[in-house]
Scaffold this motif. Structure first.
Motif, short mmCIF file in Angstrom:
data_model
loop_
_atom_site.label_atom_id
_atom_site.label_comp_id
_atom_site.label_asym_id
_atom_site.label_seq_id
_atom_site.Cartn_x
_atom_site.Cartn_y
_atom_site.Cartn_z
N GLU A 312 -6.07 8.43 2.93
CA GLU A 312 -6.48 7.13 3.13
C GLU A 312 -6.51 6.45 1.57
OE1 GLU A 312 -7.51 8.85 6.52
OE2 GLU A 312 -8.45 9.20 4.61
N GLU A 313 -7.05 6.84 0.58
CA GLU A 313 -7.07 6.48 -0.50
C GLU A 313 -5.86 6.50 -1.12
OE1 GLU A 313 -11.84 7.48 -1.87
OE2 GLU A 313 -10.23 9.29 -1.98
N PHE A 314 -5.05 7.79 -1.02
CA PHE A 314 -3.75 7.87 -1.51
C PHE A 314 -2.95 6.71 -1.25
CE2 PHE A 314 0.65 9.86 -1.35
CZ PHE A 314 0.73 10.28 -3.02
N ASP A 315 -2.99 6.70 0.14
CA ASP A 315 -1.98 5.62 0.60
C ASP A 315 -2.17 4.27 -0.06
OD1 ASP A 315 0.06 4.60 2.71
OD2 ASP A 315 -1.74 3.17 3.02
N THR A 316 -3.54 3.94 -0.42
CA THR A 316 -3.69 2.77 -1.29
C THR A 316 -3.23 2.89 -2.67
OG1 THR A 316 -5.78 2.28 0.10
CG2 THR A 316 -5.76 1.21 -2.04
N PHE A 317 -3.36 4.08 -3.01
CA PHE A 317 -2.95 4.26 -4.40
C PHE A 317 -1.29 3.95 -4.69
CE2 PHE A 317 -0.75 7.44 -6.95
CZ PHE A 317 -0.97 7.09 -8.09
N ILE A 318 -0.64 4.57 -3.62
CA ILE A 318 0.98 4.32 -3.59
C ILE A 318 1.24 3.14 -3.49
CG2 ILE A 318 3.10 4.87 -2.39
CD1 ILE A 318 1.91 7.05 -4.16
#
Length: 423
Positions: A312-318
Motif C-alpha cells: 500500500e505504501e509502495f503504491d502511494t510512493f509510485i
C-alpha cells in the motif's frame, strides 16, 4: 577524475517547476534551545519525496545558502538552519563537537517531524557534519552534495608534507596559515569562535576524517572551486599567496583523483568559481547539481522502496514519484522492466502497482496490458488478467506487435486457467 556535466545535459530533464509554498523562517524549540530553521515546500512534500538539507560551513549562518536555497525551492522541499551558537539560534551550552552537531540536526528533524529520505548538501567544513550524519543514518540518506569539502589533505601534517614536496617550507607556511585563520576569527561571537577553534584544532591535530567515514554508497557529487582568491591573505604568508592556494587546490584534486575510482558513486565537478566562494559565485551551478542528484537512478529509488515499503505504501510512493521526477526518466520500457525485476524477487503486489501506473500513462500500448495481466495472474487474480490479455492481443494484431505471439500464449494460458477454475 569524473566530471559532472550539468548544463546542457540537464536541459531535457527539466520539468516546469511546481512553485512550492513561500519559504518560512522560524525559531523551533529543540531540547530547551531555540534553533532557527528556514524551510520551503514542506506542506506540499509528497510521500517519501526526498528533502534537501543544507549544512553551512564553519561559523556560518543559514543566510550563506540563501541564493541556492531559493533555486532549490523551485523543484524540491528544502531546509537550512542555524546550528546552536550561530546565526539567530540559542547559544550552545557546551563546546561544539562533530557528534554534538549531528545530534542537534537529529533533534531538529525529530521536532519538526521531517521524515527521510534526505539529500544532504554541505559547504566546506559542513561536509564533515553531513558525512557523520549519513554514517549514523545510512538508510535515510538518498544523496550527497559536497561544496568545496575539507579533505584529509588539509590536515596540517599532510598539507605541510605536500608543500615541502613542491619546494616550499611546509612547516612554516602551515604555521603562518593557522595564525592567519586564528586572527581572521577574532571579534566573532562566542559560537563562531568555538566552532572555528574546533575546526582549527582538527586541522592541527590531523583529525580530519573524510576518508575514514563510512558513509552509505549513494549518488554523490563533489563541486570543487578551481580558482583562488588570495587577496585577504596577502602579506600573511612568507610565500606567494597565489602559489599557496594553487597548491592547496591541487592537493584536493589529487585526493579526489585517487578517491573517486574506488568510490564510483562519486562524480566531481571542477567549477570555474573560487575555492570557498562557490555559494555566492555559483548558486545556479550548485542548485542544478542538487537537481542532478535528486533525479539520479530512479530504478534504484523504486527497488529500495519495494524492499522497505508495504504494498500500500509502495503504491502511494509510485503515484507521487511521477509528480516530482520528469517523465523522461520514467519511460514505459523502464517501468515495465522494473516491474518484472520486482516479480523475480516475489514483490508481485509492488510490480502490479508499477504495471498499473504504466498503463495509466500509456493506455495505447499493447505491451503494458499484457504486463499488468502477467502481474495479476502471478497473484492468482486470473479473472482480472484475462481481459487484459485479450486487450493486448486485440491491440497487438494490427500492425502486428513484435510480442504478438507472446500475448496470444498468455491469453491462452489465462483462459485455460480460468476454465480450470470453473470446473
Amino acid at each position: 577524475m569524473k566530471k559532472a556535466l550539468l548544463f546542457g545535459i540537464l536541459s531535457f530533464l527539466l520539468i516546469s517547476p511546481e512553485l512550492f509554498a513561500q519559504s518560512k523562517t522560524e525559531l523551533i524549540t529543540v531540547d530547551g534551545n531555540q534553533m532557527r530553521a528556514k524551510t520551503s515546500g514542506l506542506a506540499k512534500r509528497k510521500a517519501y519525496q526526498p528533502i534537501v538539507i543544507l549544512e553551512a560551513g564553519s561559523g556560518e549562518s543559514l543566510e550563506v545558502w540563501n541564493s541556492v536555497f531559493e533555486q532549490i525551492a523551485e523543484f524540491s522541499p528544502v531546509l537550512s538552519y542555524d546550528r546552536l551558537g550561530l546565526g539567530k539560534s540559542s547559544d550552545s551550552s557546551g563546546k561544539p563537537s562533530v557528534d554534538a552537531r549531528v545530534e542537534e540536526l537529529e533533534a531538529l528533524l525529530a521536532e519538526m517531524k521531517i521524515q527521510p529520505p534526505y539529500i544532504l548538501a554541505g559547504n566546506n567544513w559542513g561536509n564533515l557534519l553531513t558525512r557523520e550524519f549519513a554514517e549514523d543514518h545510512p538508510s535515510e540518506v538518498e544523496g550527497m552534495i559536497y561544496v568545496d569539502p575539507v579533505l584529509d589533505t588539509e590536515n596540517s601534517e599532510q598539507l605541510s608534507a605536500y608543500l615541502s614536496e613542491k619546494g616550499l617550507d611546509g612547516d612554516q607556511l602551515i604555521s603562518e596559515y593557522m595564525d592567519y585563520q586564528k586572527l581572521r576569527m577574532t571579534g566573532r561571537s562566542t559560537g563562531n569562535k568555538q566552532e572555528a577553534e574546533l575546526f582549527l584544532t582538527m586541522l592541527k591535530d590531523n583529525k580530519l576524517i573524510w576518508s575514514s567515514q563510512a558513509v552509505p554508497e549513494v549518488n554523490s557529487l563533489v563541486i570543487l572551486g578551481s580558482r583562488f582568491n588570495a587577496f585577504p591573505m596577502m602579506g600573511s604568508l612568507s610565500a606567494n599567496s597565489g602559489e599557496f592556494f594553487n597548491l592547496l587546490i591541487e592537493s584536493k584534486k589529487k585526493f579526489l583523483d585517487e578517491y573517486t575510482p574506488i568510490h564510483p558513486e562519486y562524480s566531481v565537478l571542477l567549477s570555474s568559481g573560487s575555492l570557498n566562494s562557490l555559494l555566492l559565485q555559483e548558486p545556479t551551478q550548485i542548485a542544478q547539481s542538487v537537481r542532478q542528484v535528486i533525479y539520479a537512478d530512479p530504478n534504484k529509488k523504486i527497488a529500495n522502496a519495494a524492499q522497505k515499503l508495504s504494498p500500500e505504501e509502495f503504491d502511494t510512493f509510485i503515484t507521487d514519484l511521477y509528480s516530482y521526477l520528469p517523465g523522461s526518466l520514467l519511460t514505459e520500457e523502464n517501468i515495465n522492466m522494473m516491474g518484472y525485476s520486482l516479480m523475480r524477487f516475489d514483490k508481485y503486489k509492488q510490480a502490479v502497482s508499477l504495471f498499473r501506473k504504466n498503463l495509466e500513462n500509456h493506455p495505447n500500448s499493447a505491451n503494458v496490458y499484457d504486463s499488468l495481466g502477467e502481474g495479476l495472474m502471478a497473484l492468482g487474480r486470473v479473472e482480472e488478467a484475462v481481459p487484459l490479455f485479450q486487450k493486448a492481443v486485440e491491440m497487438g494484431a494490427e500492425p502486428q506487435h513484435r510480442d504478438y505471439e507472446l500475448f496470444k500464449k498468455n491469453l491462452i494460458k489465462g483462459e485455460e486457467m480460468l476454465a480450470g477454475m470453473d470446473n
